[in-house]
Design an enzyme around this catalytic site. Structure first.
Site, PDB file in Angstrom:
ATOM      1  N   LYS A  80       0.865  -1.184   0.000  1.00 41.76           N
ATOM      2  CA  LYS A  80       0.000   0.000   0.000  1.00 41.76           C
ATOM      3  C   LYS A  80       0.896   1.226   0.000  1.00 41.76           C
ATOM      4  O   LYS A  80       2.064   1.150   0.417  1.00 41.76           O
ATOM      5  CB  LYS A  80      -0.857  -0.013   1.288  1.00 41.76           C
ATOM      6  CG  LYS A  80      -2.086   0.837   1.210  1.00 41.76           C
ATOM      7  CD  LYS A  80      -3.263   0.072   0.637  1.00 41.76           C
ATOM      8  CE  LYS A  80      -4.488   0.946   0.525  1.00 41.76           C
ATOM      9  NZ  LYS A  80      -5.642   0.234  -0.017  1.00 41.76           N
ATOM     10  N   VAL A 182     -19.928   0.300  -4.216  1.00 40.66           N
ATOM     11  CA  VAL A 182     -20.202  -1.093  -3.847  1.00 40.66           C
ATOM     12  C   VAL A 182     -21.637  -1.246  -3.339  1.00 40.66           C
ATOM     13  O   VAL A 182     -22.420  -2.041  -3.870  1.00 40.66           O
ATOM     14  CB  VAL A 182     -19.202  -1.591  -2.769  1.00 40.66           C
ATOM     15  CG1 VAL A 182     -19.553  -2.997  -2.315  1.00 40.66           C
ATOM     16  CG2 VAL A 182     -17.775  -1.543  -3.295  1.00 40.66           C
TER      17      VAL A 182
HETATM   18  P1  NAD Z   1     -17.870   5.065  -2.100  1.00 41.15           P
HETATM   19  O1  NAD Z   1     -17.090   6.269  -1.669  1.00 41.15           O
HETATM   20  O2  NAD Z   1     -18.262   4.932  -3.527  1.00 41.15           O
HETATM   21  O3  NAD Z   1     -19.228   4.980  -1.237  1.00 41.15           O
HETATM   22  C1  NAD Z   1     -19.287   5.154   0.136  1.00 41.15           C
HETATM   23  C2  NAD Z   1     -20.739   5.503   0.482  1.00 41.15           C
HETATM   24  O4  NAD Z   1     -20.871   5.486   1.896  1.00 41.15           O
HETATM   25  C3  NAD Z   1     -21.173   6.891   0.002  1.00 41.15           C
HETATM   26  O5  NAD Z   1     -22.474   6.831  -0.571  1.00 41.15           O
HETATM   27  C4  NAD Z   1     -21.174   7.710   1.301  1.00 41.15           C
HETATM   28  O6  NAD Z   1     -22.109   8.780   1.278  1.00 41.15           O
HETATM   29  C5  NAD Z   1     -21.568   6.654   2.307  1.00 41.15           C
HETATM   30  N1  NAD Z   1     -21.177   6.926   3.696  1.00 41.15           N
HETATM   31  C6  NAD Z   1     -20.058   7.501   4.177  1.00 41.15           C
HETATM   32  N2  NAD Z   1     -20.108   7.575   5.520  1.00 41.15           N
HETATM   33  C7  NAD Z   1     -21.289   7.024   5.907  1.00 41.15           C
HETATM   34  C8  NAD Z   1     -21.926   6.799   7.152  1.00 41.15           C
HETATM   35  N3  NAD Z   1     -21.370   7.189   8.303  1.00 41.15           N
HETATM   36  N4  NAD Z   1     -23.143   6.202   7.169  1.00 41.15           N
HETATM   37  C9  NAD Z   1     -23.747   5.840   6.020  1.00 41.15           C
HETATM   38  N5  NAD Z   1     -23.193   6.035   4.776  1.00 41.15           N
HETATM   39  C10 NAD Z   1     -21.983   6.619   4.745  1.00 41.15           C
HETATM   40  O7  NAD Z   1     -17.001   3.822  -1.605  1.00 41.15           O
HETATM   41  P2  NAD Z   1     -17.043   2.326  -2.163  1.00 41.15           P
HETATM   42  O8  NAD Z   1     -16.039   2.166  -3.251  1.00 41.15           O
HETATM   43  O9  NAD Z   1     -18.438   1.902  -2.372  1.00 41.15           O
HETATM   44  O10 NAD Z   1     -16.414   1.546  -0.892  1.00 41.15           O
HETATM   45  C11 NAD Z   1     -17.182   1.314   0.261  1.00 41.15           C
HETATM   46  C12 NAD Z   1     -16.383   0.481   1.242  1.00 41.15           C
HETATM   47  O11 NAD Z   1     -16.006  -0.740   0.629  1.00 41.15           O
HETATM   48  C13 NAD Z   1     -15.075   1.112   1.725  1.00 41.15           C
HETATM   49  O12 NAD Z   1     -14.818   0.691   3.053  1.00 41.15           O
HETATM   50  C14 NAD Z   1     -14.039   0.511   0.796  1.00 41.15           C
HETATM   51  O13 NAD Z   1     -12.745   0.527   1.381  1.00 41.15           O
HETATM   52  C15 NAD Z   1     -14.586  -0.887   0.657  1.00 41.15           C
HETATM   53  N6  NAD Z   1     -14.144  -1.605  -0.548  1.00 41.15           N
HETATM   54  C16 NAD Z   1     -14.430  -1.117  -1.771  1.00 41.15           C
HETATM   55  C17 NAD Z   1     -14.033  -1.823  -2.904  1.00 41.15           C
HETATM   56  C18 NAD Z   1     -14.353  -1.360  -4.301  1.00 41.15           C
HETATM   57  O14 NAD Z   1     -14.248  -2.160  -5.237  1.00 41.15           O
HETATM   58  N7  NAD Z   1     -14.760  -0.104  -4.492  1.00 41.15           N
HETATM   59  C19 NAD Z   1     -13.315  -3.034  -2.753  1.00 41.15           C
HETATM   60  C20 NAD Z   1     -13.069  -3.530  -1.479  1.00 41.15           C
HETATM   61  C21 NAD Z   1     -13.491  -2.796  -0.380  1.00 41.15           C
END
Ligand code: NAD
Length: 358
Positions: A80, A182
């Protein structure tokens, strides 16, 4: 002038810190382990309070990548990088000097996007080094989130099979936090599977629109953990499983896409003691890394290969739940055992080196 120095940290293959006052670069790259293949992990830009905070973050995240890639048998290791900077400091010069630092590791670390970086940033970094994944071009594996969301769905099916004897989610009440890349895709899949959704997001407009779309209830962000439901699916924040939230939980399982859900490793045991089945985060959310790894297939990227492998997460999680039950141990510990076994015995080790073209 660009200066790179090595920080010797026990248990990590290589950790370097680089600075360049001219470009405002101050970054740390941690390579935790490359026993199964080169380390792949995102570059995060954040205004950390100080270097120590950044260092702890990059060490924790790179180790988690080793475990995630090992269980996914992706032929990749764990690494990372973090850039200590304000989002407004991000510039072409900064990204190019960061690219030189990545290049100095000669392919032991492959960079991808993460919080604070974008596919466009990766295209700039690519001008300084070939060791970049998920670029926007037709050979790329593209947006990982659809594979992550599908993997989380398969994990939720494994939870249902374990708890209720069938993978069907019809009429199961699923509370989902975070309707982003996601969570938004997962909500759509769960809707068509017949689940009853309770949605939560800090973005009120998005929450309202999605609730209308899926005939879902909504729950305020602060109350998410206490939602009365079958499955709690955190898809936003890390650290959401802790003493305070476990005490409030009224679910039978936790299965979501967020990274680093357990605040402390011991919270895996606390969930078990409360009778809540936990789908270890780095297994259930590994669809994205499985898809990214498919980009390095000698025959070129094929989404069908990635899809088939992501589908297999269902079987891996069933196995983890089964062993945990038989041994009366937390599922999070069983996941760690599985990762450590694969690392020790070279299971999923990359057979053909990745061909990086300059
Ligand atoms: P994203 O930024 O697209 O979406 C995050 C969402 O969560 C947003 O809609 C935001 O408004 C909402 N949010 C933030 N704080 C919040 C809270 N306190 N309560 C409710 N909603 C809240 O992110 P993403 O890519 O969808 O990733 C989401 C999670 O999954 C993260 O922890 C990320 O590390 C993990 N992840 C993502 C991927 C990927 O392929 N994108 C892969 C593995 C893990």
């Amino acid at each position: 002038m660009l200066t790179i120095k090595e920080l010797h940290i026990q248990g990590f293959k290589k950790v370097i810190e680089a600075t360049d006052p001219e470009t405002k670069l101050h970054c740390i790259i941690a390579i935790h382990n490359t026993d199964l293949g080169p380390a792949l992990g995102g570059a995060r830009i954040r205004s950390y309070h100080d270097k120590e905070e950044a260092l702890q973050d990059v060490l924790r995240l790179s180790r988690a990548m080793t475990y995630k890639s090992a269980v996914a048998e992706s032929g990749l290791g764990g690494g990372k990088s973090v850039l200590i900077a304000q989002p407004s400091d991000k510039s072409e010069k900064l990204l190019l000097s960061f690219g030189k630092v990545v290049d100095s590791l000669k392919g032991d670390y492959i960079v991808a996007e993460d919080i604070g970086t974008s596919p466009e940033d990766m295209a700039i970094i690519r001008r300084a080094t070939p060791y970049v994944a998920a670029l926007v071009n037709e050979k790329s594996s593209g947006d990982p989130s659809r594979f992550t969301a599908w993997g989380v769905y398969r994990g939720i099916q494994a939870v249902a099979k374990t708890l209720w004897g069938s993978p069907s989610l019809a009429n199961k009440v699923i509370a989902l936090q975070g309707l982003g890349s996601v969570g938004g895709k997962l909500a759509n899949i769960l809707f068509w599977e017949g689940a009853q959704l309770i949605l939560s997001d800090i973005d009120e407009k998005k929450l309202h629109n999605q609730a209308l779309l899926y005939g879902a209830q909504t729950i305020p962000a602060d109350n998410f953990n206490s939602a009365q439901c079958d499955i709690l699916s955190p898809c936003a924040l890390g650290g959401i499983i802790n003493d305070e939230t476990i005490a409030k939980m009224r679910c039978k399982a936790v299965a979501g896409g967020a990274n680093n859900q357990l605040l402390l490793p011991s919270h895996g045991r606390k969930l078990m003691e409360k009778g809540i089945l936990y789908a270890p985060d780095y297994i259930i959310n590994s669809g994205g890394i499985i898809n990214a790894a498919a980009e390095f297939d000698p025959n070129g990227y094929n989404p069908v290969v990635a899809r088939d492998k992501v589908n297999h997460l269902y079987d891996i999680l069933l196995q983890v739940f089964d062993i945990a039950k038989k041994e009366n141990r937390p599922t999070s510990d069983i996941a760690d055992d599985l990762a450590e076994y694969n690392l020790l015995h070279g299971v999923g080790k990359r057979a053909v080196p990745i061909n990086f073209r300059r």
